[in-house]
Enzyme design. Structure first.
Site, mmCIF file in Angstrom:
data_model
loop_
_atom_site.group_PDB
_atom_site.id
_atom_site.type_symbol
_atom_site.label_atom_id
_atom_site.label_comp_id
_atom_site.label_asym_id
_atom_site.label_seq_id
_atom_site.Cartn_x
_atom_site.Cartn_y
_atom_site.Cartn_z
ATOM 1 N N ASP A 204 0.823 -1.206 0.000
ATOM 2 C CA ASP A 204 0.000 0.000 0.000
ATOM 3 C C ASP A 204 0.856 1.254 0.000
ATOM 4 O O ASP A 204 1.869 1.344 0.710
ATOM 5 C CB ASP A 204 -0.893 -0.014 1.244
ATOM 6 N N GLU A 248 1.453 -0.290 -5.102
ATOM 7 C CA GLU A 248 0.594 0.836 -5.443
ATOM 8 C C GLU A 248 1.472 2.072 -5.482
ATOM 9 O O GLU A 248 1.837 2.628 -4.449
ATOM 10 C CB GLU A 248 -0.512 1.007 -4.400
#
Length: 558
Positions: A204, A248
């Site tokens: 993330d 990401e």
């Protein structure tokens, strides 16, 4: 790098399916999805053709940010089950050839995590330096990620009289990865889940993890940000050689190249291609493939063991931040004409079918495009049946609605009263009575069956994950023609971005007399190429074709 056998690079031809356990299937009737419910839907994922399941955060959490505010990195939120339930899901997945990856959210913790509770209790706490503290906010601090909610990335902690850094919400204090103890904790987290059998991590907010500037001339990251990523990748390789880190990282191309690592691909294994995704929506708005083509050809060269991940929609807002202001307005005008459909001044909170007004031709063209692009396709749960969104939920919650299994009460997601559901079921034209998996499983013409076909053809066409990408020139402005070619074969994909019929003429280089093009999406359709490799294809509005190139005497199946 330890990986030398290309057969270990399973992610090169995977089909990744992202889901939120609490929104997928409620088995105990309390209104919250759970691992028991997911276990009972594993055959559905297997029938769809999924080969990798990406689980959004399922860890213990106060749940103020849909589980991304984690209070324990080593457990399962009791609302969803326990570690035994998770292991059973992983066993069922493995039995069906489905790998499992999990979210690695280590940019921040919940403010209820024991580390932060200890850190804010006393300036001399051993966990104080697990976070970033200042006596006063720096003058040139970065903008918060959620400007509609937060006005600063610094929050005063009344108990100790200092400010702590939070690039996201104030209840998500950022971890200080310059602290070796924090880096050791991250490795411990990865090792724990690898030991339980996961096949990797979706990492993330990578830029905020490794190189966010705090605005005070003292960058939080290590001297070379890639050192940390490379150390995580090296640990991953030592513990489980076939595991992946899917990052990401919504960044410009030069930074993306850096995050993949050096010539050996020793950084992130995979990265989401945000630039191509945003350009795709600009192409859809203009009915002109050129923005997407430009984005695809701008991809930097990568190592064999590196891969791009393609997506149409994800669990966040549909960010358009890499487009110019004028381009962003074009996409807004086309697909989010109302202010309530937009968020943060940069994103859209709708799903694809509603943006395309439910036009089945256009929706299918987009998913045909997704699966034919160079890289690995990623689906967000419900995409395969054409789910819509709940605009009333607002923000990123608009697309995180319960999975629609049947036309019955609560869409078959839960037997609980509607008021007890973790999120409201979509209403209106995309409600379960109109869009659900059960009906589409029995309808040979449904979107679900079409996505199954795409997955089956993708899985039987290794050149789509491994092949060299090439745009094929022609003169039909609304049509994109591209080729994917490996040592074994070649596939040509053709997509019409316009609602008007089009005829496209192009030439296939380096083919012999008697070459045939076999349609992979329509059984039995064969096209003979001219002696010079010339091909003419007629397309309906939003038409799409996948053509396998078969040389004379080829043993490759169409």
């Amino acid at each position: 790098m330890r990986i030398t056998d290309t057969s270990d690079l399973w992610w090169k031809s995977a089909v990744i399916y992202c889901l939120d356990v609490e929104k997928f299937m409620d088995w105990d009737g309390d209104g919250v999805g759970d691992f028991a419910g997911l276990a009972h839907r594993m055959d559905y994922l297997h029938e769809l053709g999924v080969t990798c399941l990406w689980l959004m955060p399922f860890y213990p959490t106060p749940n103020r940010d849909d589980g991304y505010d984690i209070s324990d990195f080593f457990g399962v939120d009791p609302r969803l089950g326990d570690l035994g339930d998770l292991v059973e899901v992983m066993r069922l997945a493995k039995d069906r050839g489905i790998r499992v990856i999990v979210d690695l959210v280590v940019n921040h913790t919940s403010d209820e995590h024991p580390w932060f509770r200890s850190a804010r209790a006393d300036r001399t706490s051993p966990h104080r330096d697990y976070y970033v503290w200042r006596d006063r906010p720096p003058r040139n601090s970065p903008e918060p990620v959620f400007p509609d909610v937060e006005t600063s990335v610094w929050q005063l902690d009344e108990q100790t009289g200092q400010y702590y850094l939070h690039n996201f919400y104030r209840f998500q204090p950022d971890l200080n990865v310059t602290n070796p103890a924090v880096r050791d904790e991250v490795v411990k987290i990865m090792g724990f889940w690898l030991q339980l059998g996961v096949s990797g991590f979706r990492v993330d907010a990578v830029p905020f993890l490794v190189e966010m500037d705090r605005g005070d001339g003292d960058p939080r990251e290590l001297e070379t940000p890639m050192d940390f990523l490379k150390s995580l990748r090296a640990f991953l390789e030592r513990r489980e050689g076939e595991a992946v880190m899917l990052g990401e990282a919504n960044l410009p191309r030069p930074a993306q190249k850096q995050y993949f690592g050096g010539p050996d691909g020793d950084g992130l294994t995979m990265q989401f291609d945000f630039i191509s995704m945003q350009s795709m929506y600009l192409s859809l708005a203009r009915k002109d493939p050129r923005p997407l083509q430009k984005a695809l050809t701008s991809r930097p060269a990568t190592a064999t063991q590196s891969q791009w991940a393609n997506f149409v929609r994800n669990h966040d807002e549909l960010t358009l931040d890499k487009l110019s202001d004028e381009e962003r307005e074009e996409v807004f005008d086309a697909f989010a004409p109302e202010e309530r459909m937009r968020v943060y001044g940069r994103g859209i909170i709708r799903r694809l079918p509603s943006m395309l007004l439910g036009d089945p031709r256009r929706i299918r063209m987009v998913y045909s495009l997704l699966f034919s692009l160079p890289g690995t396709p990623v689906l967000f749960y419900g995409e395969e049946i054409g789910m819509g969104e709940d605009l009333a939920a607002g923000g990123r919650a608009a697309v995180r609605t319960p999975m629609q299994w049947t036309e019955g009460e609560n869409g078959g997601f839960s037997s609980a009263p509607a008021g007890d559901l973790v999120a409201r079921v979509v209403r209106g034209g995309f409600a379960p009575e109109h869009v659900n998996a059960s009906a589409q499983r029995h309808d040979p013409e449904s979107l679900l069956q079409f996505v199954r076909l795409l997955i089956a053809r993708y899985r039987s066409s290794p050149e789509m994950g491994w092949g060299r990408f090439e745009l094929i020139r022609h003169r039909t402005r609304s049509v994109m023609v591209h080729s994917l070619r490996d040592e074994e074969g070649r596939m040509i994909a053709i997509h019409n971005f316009s609602d008007e019929p089009a005829t496209v003429r192009f030439t296939i280089d380096d083919i012999g007399d008697g070459c045939r093009l076999v349609d992979l999406l329509v059984d039995g359709r064969v096209i003979d190429a001219g002696a010079d490799g010339g091909v003419e294809i007629a397309l309906d509005g939003y038409g799409h074709r996948w053509l396998r190139v078969l040389e004379p005497g080829s043993l490759r199946l169409g």
